[in-house]
Write an enzyme that holds these catalytic residues in place. Structure first.
Site, PDB file in Angstrom:
ATOM      1  CE  LYS A   9      -3.998  -2.062   2.373  1.00 56.53           C
ATOM      2  NZ  LYS A   9      -4.961  -1.846   3.499  1.00 56.53           N
ATOM      3  CE1 TYR A  49      -9.498  -2.855   0.351  1.00 54.07           C
ATOM      4  CE2 TYR A  49      -8.521  -0.990  -0.805  1.00 54.07           C
ATOM      5  CZ  TYR A  49      -8.387  -2.110   0.001  1.00 54.07           C
ATOM      6  OH  TYR A  49      -7.153  -2.487   0.460  1.00 54.07           O
ATOM      7  CG  PHE A  57     -13.183   1.609   7.258  1.00 54.77           C
ATOM      8  CD1 PHE A  57     -12.699   0.993   6.116  1.00 54.77           C
ATOM      9  CD2 PHE A  57     -13.845   0.834   8.205  1.00 54.77           C
ATOM     10  CE1 PHE A  57     -12.864  -0.366   5.910  1.00 54.77           C
ATOM     11  CE2 PHE A  57     -14.021  -0.551   7.998  1.00 54.77           C
ATOM     12  CZ  PHE A  57     -13.525  -1.130   6.852  1.00 54.77           C
ATOM     13  NE  ARG A  85      -6.413 -12.484   5.415  1.00 54.59           N
ATOM     14  CZ  ARG A  85      -7.121 -11.341   5.365  1.00 54.59           C
ATOM     15  NH1 ARG A  85      -7.041 -10.556   4.286  1.00 54.59           N
ATOM     16  NH2 ARG A  85      -7.880 -10.986   6.348  1.00 54.59           N
ATOM     17  CB  THR A  91      -7.037  -5.809  10.056  1.00 51.33           C
ATOM     18  OG1 THR A  91      -7.502  -6.987   9.402  1.00 51.33           O
ATOM     19  CG2 THR A  91      -7.439  -4.596   9.241  1.00 51.33           C
ATOM     20  NE  ARG A 102      -2.221  -5.677   7.305  1.00 51.77           N
ATOM     21  CZ  ARG A 102      -3.349  -6.274   6.923  1.00 51.77           C
ATOM     22  NH1 ARG A 102      -3.853  -7.259   7.634  1.00 51.77           N
ATOM     23  NH2 ARG A 102      -3.962  -5.869   5.821  1.00 51.77           N
ATOM     24  CG  ASN A 112      -3.632  -2.264   6.992  1.00 49.83           C
ATOM     25  OD1 ASN A 112      -3.554  -1.856   5.843  1.00 49.83           O
ATOM     26  ND2 ASN A 112      -4.622  -3.030   7.417  1.00 49.83           N
ATOM     27  CG  HIS A 115      -5.482  -6.236  -0.204  1.00 48.57           C
ATOM     28  ND1 HIS A 115      -6.667  -6.366   0.463  1.00 48.57           N
ATOM     29  CD2 HIS A 115      -5.535  -7.084  -1.264  1.00 48.57           C
ATOM     30  CE1 HIS A 115      -7.421  -7.253  -0.192  1.00 48.57           C
ATOM     31  NE2 HIS A 115      -6.761  -7.694  -1.240  1.00 48.57           N
ATOM     32  CD  GLU A 126      -8.915  -9.207  -3.525  1.00 47.60           C
ATOM     33  OE1 GLU A 126      -9.776  -8.905  -2.686  1.00 47.60           O
ATOM     34  OE2 GLU A 126      -7.750  -9.552  -3.216  1.00 47.60           O
TER      35      GLU A 126
HETATM   36  P1  ATP Z   1      -7.155  -6.250   3.463  1.00 44.17           P
HETATM   37  O1  ATP Z   1      -8.521  -6.550   2.910  1.00 44.17           O
HETATM   38  O2  ATP Z   1      -6.625  -4.885   3.080  1.00 44.17           O
HETATM   39  O3  ATP Z   1      -6.157  -7.336   3.237  1.00 44.17           O
HETATM   40  P2  ATP Z   1      -8.133  -7.062   5.999  1.00 44.17           P
HETATM   41  O4  ATP Z   1      -8.836  -8.157   5.274  1.00 44.17           O
HETATM   42  O5  ATP Z   1      -7.206  -7.442   7.114  1.00 44.17           O
HETATM   43  O6  ATP Z   1      -7.275  -6.170   5.044  1.00 44.17           O
HETATM   44  P3  ATP Z   1     -10.655  -5.655   5.992  1.00 44.17           P
HETATM   45  O7  ATP Z   1     -11.590  -5.799   7.139  1.00 44.17           O
HETATM   46  O8  ATP Z   1     -10.928  -6.372   4.710  1.00 44.17           O
HETATM   47  O9  ATP Z   1      -9.182  -6.012   6.531  1.00 44.17           O
HETATM   48  O10 ATP Z   1     -10.500  -4.101   5.705  1.00 44.17           O
HETATM   49  C1  ATP Z   1      -9.899  -3.656   4.499  1.00 44.17           C
HETATM   50  C2  ATP Z   1      -8.966  -2.513   4.812  1.00 44.17           C
HETATM   51  O11 ATP Z   1      -9.740  -1.402   5.286  1.00 44.17           O
HETATM   52  C3  ATP Z   1      -7.941  -2.780   5.915  1.00 44.17           C
HETATM   53  O12 ATP Z   1      -6.761  -3.372   5.454  1.00 44.17           O
HETATM   54  C4  ATP Z   1      -7.693  -1.394   6.471  1.00 44.17           C
HETATM   55  O13 ATP Z   1      -6.665  -0.712   5.754  1.00 44.17           O
HETATM   56  C5  ATP Z   1      -9.001  -0.677   6.249  1.00 44.17           C
HETATM   57  N1  ATP Z   1      -9.741  -0.641   7.503  1.00 44.17           N
HETATM   58  C6  ATP Z   1     -10.359  -1.673   8.117  1.00 44.17           C
HETATM   59  N2  ATP Z   1     -10.934  -1.296   9.269  1.00 44.17           N
HETATM   60  C7  ATP Z   1     -10.670   0.034   9.400  1.00 44.17           C
HETATM   61  C8  ATP Z   1     -10.973   1.020  10.383  1.00 44.17           C
HETATM   62  N3  ATP Z   1     -11.666   0.716  11.464  1.00 44.17           N
HETATM   63  N4  ATP Z   1     -10.523   2.277  10.160  1.00 44.17           N
HETATM   64  C9  ATP Z   1      -9.819   2.600   9.061  1.00 44.17           C
HETATM   65  N5  ATP Z   1      -9.492   1.710   8.096  1.00 44.17           N
HETATM   66  C10 ATP Z   1      -9.902   0.453   8.261  1.00 44.17           C
HETATM   67 MG    MG Z   2     -10.048  -7.854   3.547  1.00 45.64          MG
END
Ligand code: ATP
Ligand code: MG
Length: 137
Positions: A9, A49, A57, A85, A91, A102, A112, A115, A126
């Site tokens: 990212k 997304y 968010f 993962r 996350t 992370r 973070n 992805h 994707e």
């Molecule tokens: P990713 O999909 O990016 O691999 P993830 O599966 O661990 O991450 P998701 O729940 O899918 O997490 O959320 C997607 C992305 O949205 C996260 O990687 C993070 O950058 C952002 N995100 C998630 N929760 C929050 C939050 N509470 N505030 C701000 N950003 C958030």
């Molecule tokens: Mg995710």
């Protein structure tokens, strides 16, 4: 052998961490079989997304993914989806295990650093969102 989709990212690219993050993938048996540096358009960030559209968010997430270049890649390896993962960590970096990307590099839940696809169907979608078949070698 399995493939997954990964993004380094903007927060990580900005801090010159591309090589460090790729090293973690490679050390853990994940091989980049396609890789490119791009700057996402709004349409790409919103489309990628779209599943999070209703989350509070979403706007912040889209802005942050457009805030600078990213590295999109296809990683190949045994159980690549789950392995990636694990290597990424939780996350929220505050909850990420020692040695994970992370834990090592992420700044906050919003910034973070990486992805990774969460399931076989999303990995397939994707990968297709960013790569054509002939780009995967
Ligand atoms: P990713 O999909 O990016 O691999 P993830 O599966 O661990 O991450 P998701 O729940 O899918 O997490 O959320 C997607 C992305 O949205 C996260 O990687 C993070 O950058 C952002 N995100 C998630 N929760 C929050 C939050 N509470 N505030 C701000 N950003 C958030
Ligand atoms: Mg995710």
């Amino acid at each position: 052998i399995e493939r997954t989709f990964s993004i380094i990212k903007p927060d990580a690219v900005r801090r010159n961490l591309i090589g460090n993050i790729l090293a973690v993938f490679e050390k853990n048996g994940l091989r980049p079989v396609a890789l490119k540096k791009i700057k996402m358009t709004r349409a790409q960030a919103e489309g990628f997304y779209a599943v999070h559209k209703e989350r509070p968010f979403y706007g912040e997430l889209v802005e942050s993914m457009m805030s600078g270049p990213v590295v999109v890649q296809v990683l190949e390896g045994e159980n690549a989806i789950l392995k990636n993962r694990e290597v990424m960590g939780a996350t929220n970096p505050a909850n990420a295990a020692e040695g994970t990307i992370r834990k090592l590099y992420a700044v906050s839940v919003g910034e973070n650093s990486v992805h990774g696809s969460d399931a076989p169907e999303t990995a397939k979608e994707e990968i297709k969102f960013f790569f054509t078949d002939d780009e995967i070698v």
